[in-house]
Write an enzyme that holds these catalytic residues in place. Structure first.
Site, PDB file in Angstrom:
ATOM      1  N   HIS A  42      10.628 -28.202  69.595  1.00 29.18           N
ATOM      2  CA  HIS A  42      11.497 -27.721  70.662  1.00 29.18           C
ATOM      3  C   HIS A  42      10.654 -27.304  71.860  1.00 29.18           C
ATOM      4  O   HIS A  42       9.674 -26.574  71.734  1.00 29.18           O
ATOM      5  CB  HIS A  42      12.323 -26.539  70.153  1.00 29.18           C
ATOM      6  CG  HIS A  42      13.058 -25.805  71.208  1.00 29.18           C
ATOM      7  ND1 HIS A  42      13.939 -26.426  72.064  1.00 29.18           N
ATOM      8  CD2 HIS A  42      13.041 -24.496  71.572  1.00 29.18           C
ATOM      9  CE1 HIS A  42      14.438 -25.528  72.901  1.00 29.18           C
ATOM     10  NE2 HIS A  42      13.909 -24.348  72.626  1.00 29.18           N
ATOM     11  N   CYS A  60      18.875 -22.925  70.186  1.00 31.89           N
ATOM     12  CA  CYS A  60      17.971 -24.066  70.335  1.00 31.89           C
ATOM     13  C   CYS A  60      17.733 -24.838  69.040  1.00 31.89           C
ATOM     14  O   CYS A  60      17.163 -25.926  69.069  1.00 31.89           O
ATOM     15  CB  CYS A  60      16.635 -23.593  70.909  1.00 31.89           C
ATOM     16  SG  CYS A  60      16.786 -22.789  72.512  1.00 31.89           S
ATOM     17  N   ASN A  89      13.193 -26.134  79.400  1.00 27.96           N
ATOM     18  CA  ASN A  89      13.885 -25.937  78.137  1.00 27.96           C
ATOM     19  C   ASN A  89      15.349 -26.318  78.310  1.00 27.96           C
ATOM     20  O   ASN A  89      16.127 -25.600  78.930  1.00 27.96           O
ATOM     21  CB  ASN A  89      13.755 -24.469  77.709  1.00 27.96           C
ATOM     22  CG  ASN A  89      14.422 -24.190  76.375  1.00 27.96           C
ATOM     23  OD1 ASN A  89      15.106 -25.032  75.812  1.00 27.96           O
ATOM     24  ND2 ASN A  89      14.222 -22.990  75.863  1.00 27.96           N
TER      25      ASN A  89
END
Length: 329
Positions: free
Chosen positions: A256, A116, A286
């Protein structure tokens, strides 16, 4: 005149049409809408369902919109860095496929895999090449088709992830705007807590690995949460101290979008009011490398030239970091 920096001069995104809601997930696994929302902040996510379309489709759609938006000729692009954990193929690089498909005949490129945090890693690398004078126009793309590696019988992971992504154009800037500083980190202790068990060279694909459902994301959620809360906040605090920034100096945090509680904890540590913390996790879940460009695009109309933005991420590996940039338009 300021030294040359790399500034974002445009952003564009692509999201699949299909919406996977919490209500639909309730029919697939033992979970509830309330349970998902209270623990993650997610209400729905997008899924790329069309047969034969990989993550390159998401990236290419975003790039096409970006080139049109910024009136950029494909042949003016000199480099593509593609942050993803779901490439079309193990090799060749999806970045090369994208350049060919979109007629970017002068561009070289590569894929970057840092879970990520890959989009932040890619921005930093691209910025240094521009600062060094090697390139003037670089595409940084962050996108993932997470549905391709998610087990939809595993309620611990299937509620979290979605598909989508975006691209930014980086160009040389002499006004003092652009990427100012980054702090990037990794720690291999995290491998055991967030990974895919099979499919690599250690455990190549086999009938046994497929039957054991080892080609999907495995996550030990509590441990990942603990590391993420601490390390993402640490990185943001570090970048603020290093650049003499207070919470009053920062216009927005673009973190994030993995879990609303992690984002809230990071913002609290930075001393930021809630109106400075940008979130769209409830809409997309996500999307791994896609979360930060999706945030940029969704809230682009709130940014002003010279605004101080902090980007932050945490991912498997473990990888994490924070980037300080001044918005350029």
């Amino acid at each position: 005149m300021h030294k040359t920096t790399a500034a974002i001069t445009g952003v564009a995104t692509y999201l699949p049409e299909y919406v996977l809601s919490n209500a639909e997930l309730e029919k697939m696994v033992d979970t509830t809408d309330e349970w998902i929302r209270t623990r993650t902040g997610i209400s729905e996510r997008r899924i790329l369902k069309e047969e034969g379309r990989g993550v390159s489709f998401i990236a290419e759609e975003a790039i096409k919109k970006l080139l049109t938006k910024t009136n950029t000729d494909p042949n003016d692009i000199e480099l593509i860095i593609f942050a993803t954990v779901t490439p079309d193929h193990i090799f060749p690089a999806t970045a090369n496929k994208i350049a060919y498909n979109l007629g970017m005949n002068r561009a070289w490129g590569f894929d970057l895999e840092a879970a990520c945090s890959g989009f932040l890693y890619s921005l930093t690398i691209a910025s240094k090449l521009i600062e060094a004078g090697m390139h003037r126009k670089v595409l940084v793309v962050g996108a993932d088709k997470m549905s391709s590696i998610i087990d939809y019988t595993d309620r611990a992971t299937c509620i979290i992830f979605g598909d989508g992504g975006g691209a930014v154009l980086l160009e040389a800037n002499q006004e003092g705007n652009g990427l100012i500083d980054s702090t990037l980190h990794s720690d291999g202790v995290g491998v055991q807590y967030l990974h895919m068990k099979a499919g690599g060279s250690v455990k190549p694909p086999s009938i046994e690995s497929v039957m054991a459902r080892e080609h999907y994301v495995f996550q030990e959620g509590k441990t990942v949460f603990k590391f993420a809360v601490t390390n993402m906040a640490d990185a943001c605090e570090q970048i603020m101290k290093r650049n003499n920034l207070t919470s009053n100096d920062i216009q927005f945090l673009l973190a994030h979008q993995a879990n609303q509680r992690i984002i809230d904890a990071t913002a609290q540590r930075m001393g930021l009011a809630s109106d400075k913390v940008l979130m769209n996790i409830h809409r997309y879940g996500n999307t791994t490398n896609g979360t930060i460009p999706l945030l940029m695009s969704d809230f682009e109309n709130r940014f002003h030239k010279g605004d101080n933005l902090i980007l932050a991420a945490f991912g498997g590996g473990f990888t994490w970091g924070a980037t300080y940039l001044k918005w350029a338009y």
